[in-house]
Write an enzyme that holds these catalytic residues in place. Structure first.
Site: not given
Length: 419
Positions: A166, A205-206, A211, A231, A397
């Protein structure tokens, strides 16, 4: 199947769409709004067809066309809510367009000149302020995320490609892109970010903003060990299933966490179009997290939607239709803001790729797909007003990127002093 968390648009759900503004202010203001609207469109390359059949606008026969069905109601909405009212009027069916994104693009290119300068100073007095409950604090950000990303995984699957990505894809030939090009372009986007961050075997890796798990899985396939935070409870569940099904659970950990609470040291950090949910006032906290969590010698690769700096400054206190109906608490920064915040915490930009044309193509393909699957939305619990809301959102958009009002950048950073 995931149960939709969205209620149908009714009098008690989103009353501002269902009910036309009334009262003396709305009636008087409608006359002023109508005069401003006519003055604006007469100078734009548009055709506006009024209910009487009269055409106004500076566009020829091939220009984008906006057909007004209910002029008084549309003008009352513009008078009382500005551009929020413009979007609500579309959702209510008071106007249509033969090419909605093209119409939006025309308005976006002329946005600084639509309203006469003396009246622009009255905007703050007349238009709504941001609700304090939407401010993206650590306590309130989960609620903002929940209202968009937790609508329904099936909803997003109806218009995203099989990667369930996305964010902007990266096309070789965006203007000619067709649906079959989208998934490869999404993978190309992910691979470029991972390459810029130097992700390979053994990389710690952070990922800030999971997603639906595609990038984390892609990194783990390279041999990286991934810590990914989100979240969204819906995205968390989907991403964990995806990682498990791919046999990558030993390399990827996905958890619910706010970016402000992150600790640890990572060789690389990636974050794709999550910065828009941070809010301009919290950009220092976001970049402080990036710097705090990046190990010496590491790289950060961000993908961020941006707008021109003067527009970011002008609109930073503006409450928009997108805020009200799509992304509560969000804000789009400028590239100057990103550069200044990075420098303030000791990060140096080493690469910058602008790819707004690719985002316009991505949104066009999403919106086309959404229109094709509108008939399926009712089975997920979404009504026709919701469908028109999201149709407007996606084309709105798309128009912003087509006009160049919006852009998207892949930006790479390192610590100051690292070679």
């Amino acid at each position: 199947m995931t149960t939709s968390l969205h209620r149908p648009l009714t009098d008690t759900a989103w009353p501002d769409v269902v009910h036309v503004p009334a009262g003396p202010r709305a009636v008087a203001g409608a006359r002023v709004a109508a005069a401003i609207f006519r003055h604006a469109v007469q100078r734009l390359p548009l055709q506006v067809v009024l209910p009487t059949g009269v055409r106004i606008g500076a566009g020829g026969p091939a220009a984008p066309a906006l057909r007004v069905h209910d002029l008084p109601s549309m003008m009352r909405r513009l008078a009382t809510s500005g551009l929020i009212g413009f979007g609500e009027s579309y959702v209510a069916g008071e106007w249509e367009a033969n090419d909605l994104a093209a119409v939006i693009a025309v308005f976006a290119r002329a946005v600084d000149k639509l309203v006469p300068s003396p009246l622009q100073h009255l905007r703050r007095l007349l238009l709504a302020a941001h609700p304090s409950a939407d401010r993206p604090t650590s306590a309130q950000s989960p609620g903002n995320v929940h209202r968009h990303y937790d609508l329904s995984n099936e909803l997003f699957a109806a218009f995203l490609d099989e990667t369930m990505t996305y964010s902007a894809a990266l096309f070789d030939h965006p203007t000619d892109a067709v649906w079959g090009d989208l998934a490869p372009a999404q993978l190309r986007k992910m691979d470029r970010l991972l390459d810029q961050a130097g992700v390979g075997p053994g990389t710690r890796l952070l990922e800030i903003g999971t997603g639906w798990g595609a990038l984390a899985a892609r990194a783990a396939d390279r041999g990286a060990f991934v810590e990914s935070v989100t979240l969204s409870s819906e995205q968390l569940d989907h991403a964990r299933r995806r990682i498990a099904d791919a046999g990558l659970s030993d390399r990827v950990r996905v958890r619910l966490a706010d970016y402000r609470e992150l600790t640890g040291s990572f060789d690389a950090i990636v974050s794709v179009e999550m910065i828009e949910a941070v809010g301009l006032e919290f950009l220092p906290a976001y970049f402080d997290t990036l710097h705090r969590c990046l190990a010496p010698g590491g790289r950060i690769a961000l993908q961020a939607i941006t707008m021109p700096h003067h527009r970011a400054i002008t609109t930073q206190r503006t409450y928009t239709w997108i805020h009200k109906y799509i992304f509560p608490g969000g804000a789009i920064p400028s590239t100057r803001m990103l550069r200044n915040q990075a420098s303030a915490v000791g990060l140096t930009m080493v690469d910058d790729l602008a790819m707004g044309v690719s985002y316009a193509a991505t949104l066009r393909l999403w919106a086309d797909r959404f229109d094709e699957h509108r008939g399926d939305l009712a089975t997920l619990g979404f009504d026709e007003l919701f469908a028109r809301t999201w149709q407007f959102y996606l084309r709105y958009c798309e128009g912003g990127f087509r006009a160049g009002y919006l852009d998207v950048h892949q930006v790479t950073y390192r610590r100051e002093g690292d070679s």
